[in-house]
Enzyme design. Sequence first.
Site, short mmCIF file in Angstrom:
data_model
loop_
_atom_site.label_atom_id
_atom_site.label_comp_id
_atom_site.label_asym_id
_atom_site.label_seq_id
_atom_site.Cartn_x
_atom_site.Cartn_y
_atom_site.Cartn_z
N GLU A 1 -96.23 74.04 33.36
CA GLU A 1 -95.86 75.58 33.40
C GLU A 1 -95.98 76.02 32.01
O GLU A 1 -96.01 77.14 31.52
CB GLU A 1 -94.52 75.78 34.00
N ASP B 1 -92.11 69.80 34.04
CA ASP B 1 -92.67 69.80 32.62
C ASP B 1 -91.43 70.54 31.54
O ASP B 1 -90.79 71.26 32.17
CB ASP B 1 -93.84 70.04 32.02
#
Length: 453
Positions: A158, A96
């Site tokens: 994250e 991400d």
Amino acid sequence: MTETHMTGAAIQEKVRALMPELKDDLVRLSRIPSISTTTEVSAEVIEAHDLVVELLRGAGVTHVDSVSLPGTAPVIVGEIPAPEGAPTVLLYSHYDVVPAGDESLWTSPPWEPTERDGALYGRGTSDSKANIIAHIGALRAWDGKPPVGIKLVIEGQEEVGGGDLTNYARSHADAFRSDAMIIGDAGSVRPGVPTLTIGLRGMAQLKIEVSTLAGAKHSGQYGGAAPDALIVLIQALAALHDENGDVAVPGLRREEWSGTDYSDEEFRALAEINDGLPFQGTGGLGSRLWSGPAITVIGIDAPSVAGALNAVQPNAAAKLNVRVHPAQDAKEAQAAVVSFLEGLKPFGIPLKVTPLETGNGFLAEISGPAYTAAKEAMSAAWGSETAIVATGGSIPLVNALAEAVPEAEILLLGATDGYSNIHAPDERVILDELEKAAIAEAEFFQRFAEQRG
């Protein structure tokens, strides 16, 4: 034919031959705007997940699966069984990214990775898709059969805290059981300098509120006697630091940093400090940035200058971010700040202090075989001595992994460097740093297997 042993020169040759396809894979992955949020898992996040799975399978990972957790992007897990008697290495990174921000500030489109002067520019090229590609390059260098066992954990959330993965790691320790972990979400202090990150500062948030009047009052009629909530708040915030800008709160741990440090000139350029202004605080930069506390006012509720009225303020509030020594418990540090603020009572006015979220830091063990093997492999790949640094940022899963598998050595490294502009316009990864990161990881597999053999 799969190699069971390779010289360092052979590893370097194999990775260099792989670089054209590794660069193409990084371009494919970085084109996907896999922006994570806490409210939904977008189609683009799933697209990035699926591409990483495809790349891992192509790199020889025999078992690839996904763990679905409530409200959390799917976590990619995979495994290559260890040869008999060999140790196991867990490889971590995340697919991400953060949003691009104001795209007009980018030299080239953030979602169209563009190569310039040996670097690839685009959102996520450095943080942290290059590190995923470094893992893949190291596995391809061994034709998917490295001399160590491999476990993979590649998450997709994250950047917004990791969702439920941190709790999952603590309650499913066997899934993460390994002898060493490579946390691919770090990199070189500066280009050309191999760097191991051994510490992450912890973090604590809190909110301060002041209420003094039932409503705003005319400053001409009431100012000077009616207690101004904003002035009270400013007094409290000013007390957090001494005259040098050092944190003045008792109970927050600080030590001098003995590893590699920034030069003053380098830090001034990185932080883009206005000409002629001094740094805040005293002591070495490492102790101010990595092995000591920092308190930042990250938000304040106050009337804007535009349209301001001549009025004594009845209410004011601020949100603080506290960065904590890697080895200090974040809740302990938070409690110290809360106690300090509650004891101030500027002009006799009490403050309402609310503790918010916390996250513990991490301090690595640096005397084990994995640390030695990593330091040697990185020095060989870059051709220079490996630097030792910490960082003021945090990676939510690292502390959870350290708690779940305390016997594992945890190594933070990667293809990023201190000038990569992560989370900023013109984020980039230097392709030579990516190549060296993949070489170092591939060579680490062999050196660690030999040390543990």
